[in-house]
Scaffold this motif. Structure first.
Motif, PDB file in Angstrom:
ATOM      1  N   ASN A   1       0.871  -1.229  -0.057  1.00  0.00           N
ATOM      2  CA  ASN A   1      -0.045   0.074  -0.012  1.00  0.00           C
ATOM      3  C   ASN A   1       1.053   1.213  -0.093  1.00  0.00           C
ATOM      4  O   ASN A   1       0.537   2.162  -0.586  1.00  0.00           O
ATOM      5  N   ALA A   2       1.779   1.417   0.793  1.00  0.00           N
ATOM      6  CA  ALA A   2       2.977   2.382   0.738  1.00  0.00           C
ATOM      7  C   ALA A   2       3.484   2.411  -0.597  1.00  0.00           C
ATOM      8  O   ALA A   2       3.876   3.668  -1.250  1.00  0.00           O
ATOM      9  N   GLY A   3       3.748   1.449  -1.393  1.00  0.00           N
ATOM     10  CA  GLY A   3       4.521   1.543  -2.622  1.00  0.00           C
ATOM     11  C   GLY A   3       3.186   2.302  -3.855  1.00  0.00           C
ATOM     12  O   GLY A   3       3.679   2.976  -4.545  1.00  0.00           O
ATOM     13  N   ILE A   4       2.149   1.831  -3.477  1.00  0.00           N
ATOM     14  CA  ILE A   4       1.002   2.389  -4.421  1.00  0.00           C
ATOM     15  C   ILE A   4       0.811   3.808  -4.067  1.00  0.00           C
ATOM     16  O   ILE A   4       0.699   4.684  -5.135  1.00  0.00           O
ATOM     17  N   VAL A   5       0.597   4.313  -2.816  1.00  0.00           N
ATOM     18  CA  VAL A   5       0.579   5.644  -2.397  1.00  0.00           C
ATOM     19  C   VAL A   5       1.845   6.502  -2.867  1.00  0.00           C
ATOM     20  O   VAL A   5       1.709   7.387  -3.491  1.00  0.00           O
ATOM     21  N   ARG A   6       2.925   5.859  -2.720  1.00  0.00           N
ATOM     22  CA  ARG A   6       4.151   6.537  -3.134  1.00  0.00           C
ATOM     23  C   ARG A   6       4.140   6.705  -4.794  1.00  0.00           C
ATOM     24  O   ARG A   6       4.487   7.936  -5.497  1.00  0.00           O
ATOM     25  N   MET A   7       3.583   5.967  -5.467  1.00  0.00           N
ATOM     26  CA  MET A   7       3.442   5.859  -6.934  1.00  0.00           C
ATOM     27  C   MET A   7       2.223   7.005  -7.273  1.00  0.00           C
ATOM     28  O   MET A   7       2.815   7.663  -8.265  1.00  0.00           O
TER      29      MET A   7
ATOM     30  N   VAL B   1      -5.326   6.684 -11.493  1.00  0.00           N
ATOM     31  CA  VAL B   1      -5.598   6.195 -10.207  1.00  0.00           C
ATOM     32  C   VAL B   1      -6.599   4.990  -9.942  1.00  0.00           C
ATOM     33  O   VAL B   1      -6.464   4.062  -9.709  1.00  0.00           O
ATOM     34  N   ILE B   2      -7.499   5.363 -10.816  1.00  0.00           N
ATOM     35  CA  ILE B   2      -8.577   4.271 -10.997  1.00  0.00           C
ATOM     36  C   ILE B   2      -8.180   2.867 -11.802  1.00  0.00           C
ATOM     37  O   ILE B   2      -8.274   1.826 -11.324  1.00  0.00           O
ATOM     38  N   GLY B   3      -7.572   3.193 -12.884  1.00  0.00           N
ATOM     39  CA  GLY B   3      -7.055   2.114 -13.702  1.00  0.00           C
ATOM     40  C   GLY B   3      -5.992   1.269 -12.976  1.00  0.00           C
ATOM     41  O   GLY B   3      -5.864  -0.007 -13.103  1.00  0.00           O
ATOM     42  N   LEU B   4      -4.786   2.056 -12.514  1.00  0.00           N
ATOM     43  CA  LEU B   4      -3.889   1.318 -11.914  1.00  0.00           C
ATOM     44  C   LEU B   4      -4.075   0.728 -10.555  1.00  0.00           C
ATOM     45  O   LEU B   4      -3.824  -0.346 -10.239  1.00  0.00           O
ATOM     46  N   THR B   5      -5.186   1.213  -9.713  1.00  0.00           N
ATOM     47  CA  THR B   5      -5.806   0.561  -8.526  1.00  0.00           C
ATOM     48  C   THR B   5      -6.435  -0.664  -9.201  1.00  0.00           C
ATOM     49  O   THR B   5      -6.463  -1.944  -8.619  1.00  0.00           O
ATOM     50  N   TRP B   6      -7.131  -0.526 -10.127  1.00  0.00           N
ATOM     51  CA  TRP B   6      -8.057  -1.602 -10.531  1.00  0.00           C
ATOM     52  C   TRP B   6      -7.128  -2.810 -10.895  1.00  0.00           C
ATOM     53  O   TRP B   6      -7.113  -4.201 -10.753  1.00  0.00           O
ATOM     54  N   TYR B   7      -5.920  -2.520 -11.894  1.00  0.00           N
ATOM     55  CA  TYR B   7      -4.958  -3.530 -12.315  1.00  0.00           C
ATOM     56  C   TYR B   7      -4.241  -4.279 -11.304  1.00  0.00           C
ATOM     57  O   TYR B   7      -4.147  -5.483 -11.095  1.00  0.00           O
ATOM     58  N   LEU B   8      -3.759  -3.318 -10.169  1.00  0.00           N
ATOM     59  CA  LEU B   8      -2.972  -3.840  -9.109  1.00  0.00           C
ATOM     60  C   LEU B   8      -3.590  -4.580  -7.978  1.00  0.00           C
ATOM     61  O   LEU B   8      -3.271  -5.379  -7.471  1.00  0.00           O
ATOM     62  N   ARG B   9      -4.674  -3.891  -7.809  1.00  0.00           N
ATOM     63  CA  ARG B   9      -5.621  -4.516  -6.625  1.00  0.00           C
ATOM     64  C   ARG B   9      -6.858  -5.297  -7.013  1.00  0.00           C
ATOM     65  O   ARG B   9      -7.179  -6.394  -6.382  1.00  0.00           O
TER      66      ARG B   9
END
Length: 130
Positions: free
Chosen positions: A71-77, A109-117
């Motif tokens: 989660n920290a990596g996603i926030v940093r990205m 944000v939406i696309g990467l969150t969907w892809y990664l999570r």
């Protein structure tokens, strides 16, 4: 001749990707993906050494291919993407451009969150239903 061009382009993208580790405005992952693409077509030896390197493993293999990102990596990205979008938003006084930047950022944000999570959640729910 083609192999020399691919190898040279791979060297350039590798250098830019390595600089991107230290400079937030250069996208390390994109340049490393290009390096793998170019070296795959030019030299099996350099390609294999590159994909086994810690640079590639840390920036491409773990977060993008295996989807192992904290989660920290996603926030940093998302923060780094925000900074990149903020710079033109502050420098150019155009409301339409700022609106477009916000829309594109939200799309990231939406696309990467969907892809990664998103895919991990569906796999877990399928396993729990079995």
């Amino acid at each position: 001749m083609k192999k020399i061009i691919y190898f040279s382009l791979g060297g350039i993208t590798f250098a830019l990707g390595t600089l991107g580790i230290f400079l937030p405005f250069l996208p390390t992952t994109v340049f490393y993906l290009l390096t793998a693409f170019f070296w795959l077509r030019s030299s099996d030896n350099y390609y294999n050494r590159f994909i086994q390197s810690s640079f590639y493993q840390r920036t491409v293999e773990e977060p993008i291919v295996k989807k192992k990102i904290t989660n920290a990596g996603i926030v940093r990205m998302f923060f780094m993407i925000f900074l990149v979008f903020l710079i033109p938003g502050l420098l150019v006084d155009n409301a339409w451009m700022r609106i477009c930047l916000v829309i594109v950022y939200l799309g990231h944000v939406i696309g990467l969150t969907w892809y990664l999570r998103g895919k991990k959640i569906s796999v877990k729910t399928r396993e729990s239903n079995d």
